[in-house]
Design an enzyme around this catalytic site. Structure first.
Site, PDB file in Angstrom:
ATOM      1  N   LYS A 156      -2.389  -3.659   5.900  1.00  0.00           N
ATOM      2  CA  LYS A 156      -1.865  -3.838   4.541  1.00  0.00           C
ATOM      3  C   LYS A 156      -2.892  -4.469   3.594  1.00  0.00           C
ATOM      4  CE  LYS A 156       2.905  -4.034   6.076  1.00  0.00           C
ATOM      5  NZ  LYS A 156       3.184  -2.632   5.758  1.00  0.00           N
ATOM      6  N   ALA A 212      -0.936   8.266  -4.045  1.00  0.00           N
ATOM      7  CA  ALA A 212      -1.215   7.957  -2.629  1.00  0.00           C
ATOM      8  C   ALA A 212      -0.208   8.591  -1.675  1.00  0.00           C
ATOM      9  CB  ALA A 212      -1.245   6.441  -2.422  1.00  0.00           C
ATOM     10  N   GLU A 243       0.831 -10.100   7.083  1.00  0.00           N
ATOM     11  CA  GLU A 243       0.390  -9.453   8.329  1.00  0.00           C
ATOM     12  C   GLU A 243      -0.600 -10.323   9.114  1.00  0.00           C
ATOM     13  OE1 GLU A 243       0.673  -4.711   8.971  1.00  0.00           O
ATOM     14  OE2 GLU A 243      -1.151  -5.393   7.985  1.00  0.00           O
ATOM     15  N   SER A 302      -5.663   8.349   1.593  1.00  0.00           N
ATOM     16  CA  SER A 302      -4.911   9.058   0.542  1.00  0.00           C
ATOM     17  C   SER A 302      -5.137   8.459  -0.844  1.00  0.00           C
ATOM     18  CB  SER A 302      -3.410   8.992   0.863  1.00  0.00           C
ATOM     19  OG  SER A 302      -2.927   7.657   0.711  1.00  0.00           O
ATOM     20  N   GLY A 357       2.867   1.406  -0.728  1.00  0.00           N
ATOM     21  CA  GLY A 357       3.143   0.066  -1.249  1.00  0.00           C
ATOM     22  C   GLY A 357       1.867  -0.757  -1.384  1.00  0.00           C
ATOM     23  N   ASP A 358       0.948  -0.591  -0.456  1.00  0.00           N
ATOM     24  CA  ASP A 358      -0.321  -1.335  -0.527  1.00  0.00           C
ATOM     25  C   ASP A 358      -1.181  -0.813  -1.678  1.00  0.00           C
ATOM     26  OD1 ASP A 358       0.649  -2.438   1.861  1.00  0.00           O
ATOM     27  OD2 ASP A 358      -0.394  -0.918   3.049  1.00  0.00           O
TER      28      ASP A 358
HETATM   29  O1  RIB Z   1       1.564  -0.519   4.790  1.00  0.00           O
HETATM   30  C1  RIB Z   1       0.954   0.411   5.645  1.00  0.00           C
HETATM   31  C2  RIB Z   1       0.126  -0.292   6.655  1.00  0.00           C
HETATM   32  O2  RIB Z   1       0.968  -1.065   7.466  1.00  0.00           O
HETATM   33  C3  RIB Z   1      -0.620   0.613   7.607  1.00  0.00           C
HETATM   34  O3  RIB Z   1      -1.898   0.938   7.138  1.00  0.00           O
HETATM   35  C4  RIB Z   1      -0.590  -0.163   8.899  1.00  0.00           C
HETATM   36  O4  RIB Z   1      -1.849  -0.549   9.342  1.00  0.00           O
HETATM   37  C5  RIB Z   1       0.312  -1.352   8.668  1.00  0.00           C
HETATM   38  O5  RIB Z   1      -0.409  -2.493   8.439  1.00  0.00           O
END
Ligand code: RIB
Length: 327
Positions: free
Chosen positions: A52, A306, A151, A315, A275-276
């Site tokens: 993330k 994306a 994370e 993407s 979302g990231d």
């Molecule tokens: O939000 C997507 C991400 O969540 C992925 O790239 C995966 O690695 C997890 O961290």
């Protein structure tokens, strides 16, 4: 509210720091998700750069922000993949440490609707702790904006947030993967909260520690009282937030002002990392001096782009690619 991405991001000059996770995404496309205990056949495995925080950093870098990533990977091929992807996007990786454990991995399945399931094995991300934040306090303190998510360990996230807060760096915090209980020290340091509608509902629920046991998660709808949500967030010390609503756009909360942001309709292939991408765009736009509503408008377009191809970082587009796609 429609937005011109270039107008919001065209003059990116501020510095962004992203503190957190990097994962190799082991991804298989399937027609549908397997039921518990069921084995189904998928397409060929692809290994793509993800995580993330690294995703946020790559998206912000592609949009022209000066980005520094703080985190950890293993001394293995997956670590190389991640560092190369960050560097291709122009991200400074000198604060990404190499550890003698495996790089973090995410096991991802993507179904024919583009939805995904993700299981993360932290690997080297587990080595990121409060001392990592302290070691790189100059990187955090020199940035205009810091991107954080959950994370890596909550202690590490809180330490980074506190350093940023004390240095006057704006803290943009994404409560994902969702943590029901956030420490007072972290809450106090957050300048902008970013959550999806389910995470918002869980955060505002009394006694949220049992959310994992609930089969269905709530989502926002036309009946959602956004003014009440704003008040309840304010009671937690959060006065600015962006709530993402999937294909329905997002909602920007600034004090008592609530502003809906239009979605950008897209032909969805894979939502992994969308979302990231949204977060990374917010970071780049805020670092460039944009207001939160304008930043969320740009993030709406960039994150919709994306979803139109496979993977997370793979993407993501730059300003030209996003503009060309949406015309
Ligand atoms: O939000 C997507 C991400 O969540 C992925 O790239 C995966 O690695 C997890 O961290």
């Amino acid at each position: 509210m429609r937005t011109c991405v270039r107008a919001v991001l065209g003059d990116v000059s501020g510095e962004v720091a992203v503190f957190g996770s990097l994962n190799a995404d082991l991804t298989v496309r399937t027609e549908r998700f397997p039921k518990p205990g069921e084995t189904i056949r998928g397409e060929d495995l692809v290994i793509l750069p993800g995580g993330k925080s690294a995703n946020q950093a790559v998206q912000a870098g592609l949009l022209g922000a000066r980005v520094r990533m703080i985190g950890a990977v293993g001394a293995d091929g997956h670590g190389d993949l991640l560092i190369e992807s960050l560097q291709r996007a122009g991200v400074d990786t000198s604060a990404v440490q190499r550890e003698d454990v495996a790089t973090g991995t995410a096991i991802i399945t993507v179904d024919c609707a583009g939805d995904n399931t993700i299981v993360v094995s932290p690997g080297a991300n587990g080595r990121v702790d409060a001392s990592t934040a302290q070691r790189h306090q100059d990187v955090i303190g020199e940035a205009r904006v810091l991107g954080l998510c959950m994370e890596v360990s909550p202690d590490a996230v809180e330490a980074a947030a506190r350093i940023a807060h004390d240095a006057g760096t704006r803290v943009v915090f994404n409560n994902s993967p969702f943590h029901p209980v956030l420490s007072a020290g972290l809450l106090e340091a957050i300048d902008v909260l970013v959550v999806n509608e389910h995470e918002l509902a869980d955060m505002l629920k009394p006694g949220t520690s049992d959310v994992a046991a609930e089969p269905e998660r709530e989502r926002a709808d036309d009946a959602t009282d956004w003014g009440d949500c704003a008040k309840r967030l304010a009671a937690m010390g959060i006065s600015s937030a962006v709530v993402t609503l999937g294909g329905r756009g997002s909602m920007v909360i600034e004090g008592e002002e609530i502003t809906p942001i239009d979605p950008f309709p897209a032909d969805v292939v894979d939502t992994t990392g969308a979302g990231d991408s949204f977060l990374g765009t917010l970071l780049a736009a805020l670092a460039a001096g944009a207001g939160l509503k304008e930043a969320a408008g740009a993030a709406s377009a960039v994150s919709a782009f994306a979803t139109t191809s496979v993977g997370a970082q793979a993407s993501y587009g730059d300003i030209a690619a996003v503009e060309q796609h949406f015309g």
